[in-house]
Structures are given as C-alpha cells and as structure tokens.
Design an enzyme around this catalytic site. Structure first.
Site, PDB file in Angstrom:
ATOM      1  N   SER A 139     -15.480   0.736   5.444  1.00  0.00           N
ATOM      2  CA  SER A 139     -14.489   1.286   6.388  1.00  0.00           C
ATOM      3  C   SER A 139     -14.537   2.804   6.447  1.00  0.00           C
ATOM      4  O   SER A 139     -13.814   3.410   7.242  1.00  0.00           O
ATOM      5  CB  SER A 139     -13.075   0.833   5.996  1.00  0.00           C
ATOM      6  OG  SER A 139     -12.611   1.525   4.847  1.00  0.00           O
ATOM      7  N   CYS A 182      -2.114  -2.655   7.761  1.00  0.00           N
ATOM      8  CA  CYS A 182      -1.955  -3.631   6.686  1.00  0.00           C
ATOM      9  C   CYS A 182      -0.645  -4.408   6.758  1.00  0.00           C
ATOM     10  O   CYS A 182      -0.616  -5.589   6.437  1.00  0.00           O
ATOM     11  CB  CYS A 182      -2.142  -2.947   5.334  1.00  0.00           C
ATOM     12  SG  CYS A 182      -3.880  -2.502   5.120  1.00  0.00           S
ATOM     13  N   LYS A 241      -6.930  -5.144  -2.595  1.00  0.00           N
ATOM     14  CA  LYS A 241      -7.642  -5.624  -1.402  1.00  0.00           C
ATOM     15  C   LYS A 241      -8.632  -4.574  -0.924  1.00  0.00           C
ATOM     16  O   LYS A 241      -8.496  -3.387  -1.255  1.00  0.00           O
ATOM     17  CB  LYS A 241      -6.661  -5.992  -0.300  1.00  0.00           C
ATOM     18  CG  LYS A 241      -5.825  -4.833   0.136  1.00  0.00           C
ATOM     19  CD  LYS A 241      -4.809  -5.277   1.126  1.00  0.00           C
ATOM     20  CE  LYS A 241      -4.033  -4.095   1.636  1.00  0.00           C
ATOM     21  NZ  LYS A 241      -4.866  -2.987   2.145  1.00  0.00           N
ATOM     22  N   ASP A 295       0.779  -1.255   0.000  1.00  0.00           N
ATOM     23  CA  ASP A 295       0.000   0.000   0.000  1.00  0.00           C
ATOM     24  C   ASP A 295       0.806   1.300   0.000  1.00  0.00           C
ATOM     25  O   ASP A 295       0.485   2.225   0.749  1.00  0.00           O
ATOM     26  CB  ASP A 295      -0.957   0.021   1.210  1.00  0.00           C
ATOM     27  CG  ASP A 295      -1.960  -1.121   1.182  1.00  0.00           C
ATOM     28  OD1 ASP A 295      -1.876  -1.970   0.275  1.00  0.00           O
ATOM     29  OD2 ASP A 295      -2.822  -1.172   2.065  1.00  0.00           O
ATOM     30  N   HIS A 332     -10.606   0.531  -2.711  1.00  0.00           N
ATOM     31  CA  HIS A 332     -11.981   0.529  -2.206  1.00  0.00           C
ATOM     32  C   HIS A 332     -12.980   1.073  -3.219  1.00  0.00           C
ATOM     33  O   HIS A 332     -12.679   2.025  -3.946  1.00  0.00           O
ATOM     34  CB  HIS A 332     -12.079   1.396  -0.945  1.00  0.00           C
ATOM     35  CG  HIS A 332     -11.261   0.906   0.210  1.00  0.00           C
ATOM     36  ND1 HIS A 332     -11.226  -0.412   0.605  1.00  0.00           N
ATOM     37  CD2 HIS A 332     -10.455   1.582   1.087  1.00  0.00           C
ATOM     38  CE1 HIS A 332     -10.433  -0.524   1.660  1.00  0.00           C
ATOM     39  NE2 HIS A 332      -9.945   0.660   1.960  1.00  0.00           N
ATOM     40  N   GLU A 379     -13.916  -5.222   5.010  1.00  0.00           N
ATOM     41  CA  GLU A 379     -12.616  -4.594   5.244  1.00  0.00           C
ATOM     42  C   GLU A 379     -11.561  -5.675   5.092  1.00  0.00           C
ATOM     43  O   GLU A 379     -11.804  -6.851   5.382  1.00  0.00           O
ATOM     44  CB  GLU A 379     -12.569  -3.975   6.650  1.00  0.00           C
ATOM     45  CG  GLU A 379     -11.231  -3.364   7.039  1.00  0.00           C
ATOM     46  CD  GLU A 379     -10.740  -2.243   6.110  1.00  0.00           C
ATOM     47  OE1 GLU A 379     -10.651  -2.483   4.888  1.00  0.00           O
ATOM     48  OE2 GLU A 379     -10.432  -1.155   6.605  1.00  0.00           O
ATOM     49  N   HIS A 401     -10.737   6.953   1.493  1.00  0.00           N
ATOM     50  CA  HIS A 401      -9.354   6.856   0.999  1.00  0.00           C
ATOM     51  C   HIS A 401      -9.247   5.735  -0.019  1.00  0.00           C
ATOM     52  O   HIS A 401     -10.061   4.803  -0.031  1.00  0.00           O
ATOM     53  CB  HIS A 401      -8.394   6.581   2.165  1.00  0.00           C
ATOM     54  CG  HIS A 401      -8.648   5.244   2.817  1.00  0.00           C
ATOM     55  ND1 HIS A 401      -9.659   5.054   3.736  1.00  0.00           N
ATOM     56  CD2 HIS A 401      -8.064   4.038   2.651  1.00  0.00           C
ATOM     57  CE1 HIS A 401      -9.669   3.789   4.113  1.00  0.00           C
ATOM     58  NE2 HIS A 401      -8.716   3.144   3.464  1.00  0.00           N
ATOM     59  N   ALA A 429       0.300   0.570   6.312  1.00  0.00           N
ATOM     60  CA  ALA A 429       0.927   1.154   7.489  1.00  0.00           C
ATOM     61  C   ALA A 429       1.301   0.032   8.459  1.00  0.00           C
ATOM     62  O   ALA A 429       0.634  -0.994   8.513  1.00  0.00           O
ATOM     63  CB  ALA A 429      -0.045   2.118   8.170  1.00  0.00           C
ATOM     64  N   ASP A 440      -4.656  -0.788  -1.498  1.00  0.00           N
ATOM     65  CA  ASP A 440      -5.972  -0.664  -0.917  1.00  0.00           C
ATOM     66  C   ASP A 440      -6.826  -0.134  -2.074  1.00  0.00           C
ATOM     67  O   ASP A 440      -6.447   0.851  -2.724  1.00  0.00           O
ATOM     68  CB  ASP A 440      -5.876   0.375   0.213  1.00  0.00           C
ATOM     69  CG  ASP A 440      -6.720   0.038   1.419  1.00  0.00           C
ATOM     70  OD1 ASP A 440      -6.976  -1.148   1.674  1.00  0.00           O
ATOM     71  OD2 ASP A 440      -7.125   0.990   2.123  1.00  0.00           O
TER      72      ASP A 440
HETATM   73  C1  VGL Z   1      -4.799   0.767   5.762  1.00  0.00           C
HETATM   74  C2  VGL Z   1      -6.222   1.917   7.120  1.00  0.00           C
HETATM   75  C3  VGL Z   1      -7.252   1.744   6.227  1.00  0.00           C
HETATM   76  C4  VGL Z   1      -3.404   0.269   5.503  1.00  0.00           C
HETATM   77  C5  VGL Z   1      -5.819   0.573   4.855  1.00  0.00           C
HETATM   78  O1  VGL Z   1      -3.054   0.066   4.331  1.00  0.00           O
HETATM   79  O2  VGL Z   1      -2.652   0.074   6.486  1.00  0.00           O
HETATM   80  N1  VGL Z   1      -5.018   1.429   6.893  1.00  0.00           N
HETATM   81  N2  VGL Z   1      -7.049   1.068   5.093  1.00  0.00           N
HETATM   82 ZN    ZN Z   2      -8.499   1.087   3.529  1.00  0.00          ZN
END
Ligand code: VGL
Ligand code: ZN
Length: 204
Positions: free
Chosen positions: A71, A151, A107, A21, A65, A114, A82, A147, A63
């Site tokens: 989420s 993830c 994903k 990500d 979405h 989520e 996001h 992060a 990510d």
């Molecule tokens: C993530 C928060 C929401 C990540 C993804 O990639 O860590 N964190 N969606």
């Molecule tokens: Zn996300």
C-alpha cells in the site's frame, strides 16, 4: 426530529467493542495523519471504560505493515509509508486507554496484501477476528476509530455481511477525506447496509 440521542443503549452479554487503528501515524502530525483525528480519543475512552467495567470484550486493531508494504507509494500504492511494525508511528496513541485484557488485532501484516477490514485481522495466535467474535458469542459490535472512510467503513460493512449488528460511534470516528464527500459517503454506505450511527453518550 427523532429524539435519537435520548434513547439509551443498554450494554449486555454478546456485545463487543472494536477500536480501530487509533495509532500515532493516523493522528495529527503522523505519517498519514487524519486532521482532528484526536477528537476520537475522549469518546472512545468513555466507551472503553464502560465495556471494561462490564467485563465485555474489547478489541484494539492496529494497522501493522511490514516495510515496503504494497500500500506504500514506493510500491505504487496509494499511501505514504505508515504504521510500520515496531515503529513509534504504529504504536497506539498515548492517550487512548488500552486495558491489559484488551485483545490486539493486527492487520495489513502481509507484504502483498492490503487489509482495511479489522474483521479479517488476527490476534497474536493468528486467529481471525471474525472467528474470535463467533467463539465469544458476539452479536452486536460497537465500532469507533480511524479512519471513517477506510478501515472503519470496511470493518462495519464486513461485520454486517457476516450477520453481526453494527453500531458506529459518530463522535468516535474521523475521516481522511482524500476526496471531499468521502466521509458522508462512508456514513451513507454504513447506514444503507444496516449499520446504526450512535454517539457514545447513549451507552448505558
Ligand atoms: C487506513 C489508510 C491506510 C485506516 C489504513 O486505518 O483507515 N487507512 N491504511
Ligand atoms: Zn495501512
């Protein structure tokens, strides 16, 4: 003091790199920007280059979405909107090297699900990463990205549960730290579950 940093890790067949990500929305200025998140880019580029030179598989997760994902705050989820599919925020960071052979894993693509773990993300043929790794005979997974406390953490824990060895680049990850201590906690969970923390300069 252990002289960990001096031990070289020789890359070999059965190794794969998973870059988690590294997308605009997770970088400073993004919708869910991780402060100092851009510090992961140079170390990860070094890792990408090494894996690429050796012809080892490289995965880039994203990510990805749909609008109104579960989420998002608008649906009482924890996060601002996001990484919406096909928006600039969902694109890989401009400065991260994505070789054309790299396999993209998406994903969080379903409206009501989520998905923090890249392991259960899917390629363009909807094949799950866990299956691709098995098919390619992968034994060791090297992981970095964003992060740390979401993830990356979930990817590492799931990889270990499935019996892979997991190596996490401490110079190639960054945490959201919604609560102080989240990062430390995540690193602790990873090592207690059998993951190895390394820096990218140990790769040979
Ligand atoms: C993530 C928060 C929401 C990540 C993804 O990639 O860590 N964190 N969606
Ligand atoms: Zn996300």
């Amino acid at each position: 003091m252990e002289k960990k940093q001096e031990l070289r890790i020789q890359l070999q067949a059965g190794d794969a790199l998973v870059v988690v990500d590294v997308q605009n929305d997770f970088l400073p200025g993004g919708a869910l920007g991780v402060s100092a998140g851009d510090r992961v880019i140079d170390p990860l580029n070094r890792a990408v280059l090494l894996f690429h030179q050796r012809g080892l598989p490289i995965f880039f997760s994203r990510d990805w979405h749909p609008t109104q994902h579960c989420s998002f705050k608008e649906r009482n989820g924890p996060w601002p909107e996001h990484c919406v599919q096909n928006t600039p925020g969902a694109e890989f960071a401009r400065d991260i090297m994505v070789p054309k052979e790299a396999i993209i894993i998406s994903k969080g693509v379903l409206h009501d699900e989520e998905q923090y773990s890249t392991i259960y993300g899917r390629n363009s043929e909807w094949e799950e990463l866990s299956r691709i790794l098995d098919r390619l005979g992968i034994k060791r997974i090297f992981i970095g990205g964003l992060a740390t406390d979401y993830c990356v953490l979930n990817t590492v824990l799931d990889a270990l549960k499935l019996g892979f060895e997991a190596y996490v680049f401490t110079d190639g990850i960054c945490a959201v730290n919604v609560n102080p201590g989240d990062e430390e906690n995540a690193l602790k969970q990873m090592t207690e579950s059998g993951g190895h923390l390394i820096t990218t300069d140990r790769l040979a």
